[in-house]
Design a protein around this motif. Sequence first.
Motif, PDB file in Angstrom:
ATOM      1  N   LEU A   1       0.844  -1.212   0.000  1.00  0.00           N
ATOM      2  CA  LEU A   1       0.000   0.000   0.000  1.00  0.00           C
ATOM      3  C   LEU A   1       0.869   1.249   0.000  1.00  0.00           C
ATOM      4  N   SER A   2       1.895   1.259   0.843  1.00  0.00           N
ATOM      5  CA  SER A   2       2.799   2.410   0.921  1.00  0.00           C
ATOM      6  C   SER A   2       3.556   2.603  -0.382  1.00  0.00           C
ATOM      7  N   ASP A   3       4.089   1.511  -0.928  1.00  0.00           N
ATOM      8  CA  ASP A   3       4.866   1.593  -2.165  1.00  0.00           C
ATOM      9  C   ASP A   3       4.045   2.153  -3.325  1.00  0.00           C
ATOM     10  N   LEU A   4       2.749   1.863  -3.314  1.00  0.00           N
ATOM     11  CA  LEU A   4       1.855   2.342  -4.368  1.00  0.00           C
ATOM     12  C   LEU A   4       1.242   3.706  -4.038  1.00  0.00           C
ATOM     13  N   ALA A   5       1.679   4.298  -2.931  1.00  0.00           N
ATOM     14  CA  ALA A   5       1.150   5.584  -2.456  1.00  0.00           C
ATOM     15  C   ALA A   5      -0.364   5.516  -2.258  1.00  0.00           C
ATOM     16  N   LEU A   6      -0.837   4.375  -1.751  1.00  0.00           N
ATOM     17  CA  LEU A   6      -2.264   4.197  -1.505  1.00  0.00           C
ATOM     18  C   LEU A   6      -2.615   4.246  -0.023  1.00  0.00           C
ATOM     19  N   ARG A   7      -1.609   4.434   0.811  1.00  0.00           N
ATOM     20  CA  ARG A   7      -1.852   4.512   2.254  1.00  0.00           C
ATOM     21  C   ARG A   7      -2.385   5.910   2.568  1.00  0.00           C
ATOM     22  N   SER A   8      -3.445   5.944   3.336  1.00  0.00           N
ATOM     23  CA  SER A   8      -4.074   7.207   3.704  1.00  0.00           C
ATOM     24  C   SER A   8      -3.598   7.657   5.078  1.00  0.00           C
ATOM     25  N   SER A   9      -3.409   8.955   5.236  1.00  0.00           N
ATOM     26  CA  SER A   9      -3.019   9.497   6.540  1.00  0.00           C
ATOM     27  C   SER A   9      -4.240   9.943   7.340  1.00  0.00           C
ATOM     28  N   VAL A  10      -5.407   9.883   6.712  1.00  0.00           N
ATOM     29  CA  VAL A  10      -6.641  10.308   7.361  1.00  0.00           C
ATOM     30  C   VAL A  10      -7.538   9.098   7.581  1.00  0.00           C
ATOM     31  N   SER A  11      -7.876   8.842   8.823  1.00  0.00           N
ATOM     32  CA  SER A  11      -8.764   7.726   9.136  1.00  0.00           C
ATOM     33  C   SER A  11     -10.183   8.017   8.677  1.00  0.00           C
ATOM     34  N   PRO A  12     -10.887   7.000   8.226  1.00  0.00           N
ATOM     35  CA  PRO A  12     -12.290   7.198   7.853  1.00  0.00           C
ATOM     36  C   PRO A  12     -13.116   7.568   9.087  1.00  0.00           C
TER      37      PRO A  12
ATOM     38  N   GLU B   1     -18.747   6.726  10.912  1.00  0.00           N
ATOM     39  CA  GLU B   1     -19.860   6.334  10.044  1.00  0.00           C
ATOM     40  C   GLU B   1     -19.355   5.491   8.866  1.00  0.00           C
ATOM     41  N   ALA B   2     -18.234   5.892   8.289  1.00  0.00           N
ATOM     42  CA  ALA B   2     -17.661   5.130   7.177  1.00  0.00           C
ATOM     43  C   ALA B   2     -17.255   3.732   7.638  1.00  0.00           C
ATOM     44  N   LEU B   3     -16.669   3.652   8.814  1.00  0.00           N
ATOM     45  CA  LEU B   3     -16.234   2.362   9.347  1.00  0.00           C
ATOM     46  C   LEU B   3     -17.411   1.468   9.729  1.00  0.00           C
ATOM     47  N   ALA B   4     -18.578   2.061   9.955  1.00  0.00           N
ATOM     48  CA  ALA B   4     -19.759   1.300  10.349  1.00  0.00           C
ATOM     49  C   ALA B   4     -20.510   0.707   9.155  1.00  0.00           C
TER      50      ALA B   4
ATOM     51  N   GLU C   1      -8.414   1.958   1.253  1.00  0.00           N
ATOM     52  CA  GLU C   1      -8.767   2.407   2.610  1.00  0.00           C
ATOM     53  C   GLU C   1      -9.333   1.243   3.417  1.00  0.00           C
ATOM     54  N   TRP C   2     -10.175   0.439   2.788  1.00  0.00           N
ATOM     55  CA  TRP C   2     -10.745  -0.715   3.479  1.00  0.00           C
ATOM     56  C   TRP C   2      -9.643  -1.670   3.938  1.00  0.00           C
ATOM     57  N   ILE C   3      -8.675  -1.923   3.056  1.00  0.00           N
ATOM     58  CA  ILE C   3      -7.560  -2.797   3.441  1.00  0.00           C
ATOM     59  C   ILE C   3      -6.848  -2.203   4.658  1.00  0.00           C
ATOM     60  N   GLN C   4      -6.514  -0.919   4.581  1.00  0.00           N
ATOM     61  CA  GLN C   4      -5.729  -0.267   5.626  1.00  0.00           C
ATOM     62  C   GLN C   4      -6.475  -0.129   6.951  1.00  0.00           C
ATOM     63  N   PHE C   5      -7.728   0.250   6.885  1.00  0.00           N
ATOM     64  CA  PHE C   5      -8.451   0.605   8.110  1.00  0.00           C
ATOM     65  C   PHE C   5      -9.419  -0.455   8.624  1.00  0.00           C
ATOM     66  N   VAL C   6      -9.726  -1.464   7.820  1.00  0.00           N
ATOM     67  CA  VAL C   6     -10.663  -2.500   8.264  1.00  0.00           C
ATOM     68  C   VAL C   6     -10.005  -3.886   8.235  1.00  0.00           C
TER      69      VAL C   6
END
Length: 113
Positions: A23-34, A37-40, A54-59
């Motif tokens: 994710l980092s190598d592809l610059a797909l890592r987000s610095s802002v958490s969802p 409501e998004a996580l729900a 984002e789903w991979i990173q945060f869920v």
Amino acid sequence: MAMDQEQARKALVEAIKAVGQALSDLALRSSVSPSPEALASVQPFCVDTMTFPEWIQFVFLPKLEGMLEGGDPMPTWCDVAPMAEEYFRQHELDGITLIEALRRLDELVTAAR
């Protein structure tokens, strides 16, 4: 040759790290958490509230990490790589490193049962 539980755990930890690195190598890592409501979201892969990376990173990764830390059994089946293949078909980005890392993680999670 089958892995013992500790080897399987270490392999899972490394595979989770590899997905995060991809994710980092592809610059797909987000610095802002969802948002909460998004996580729900109850939709598969939270498709209605966040992007697939984002789903991979945060869920997905936090859920697997929590299961490992808690000593919980892994899901009986894991097949996330095909969703990554679909995601990258729609975006002009070479996601093979992430797809391969997810494929390995899918195999390890499913085998851990």
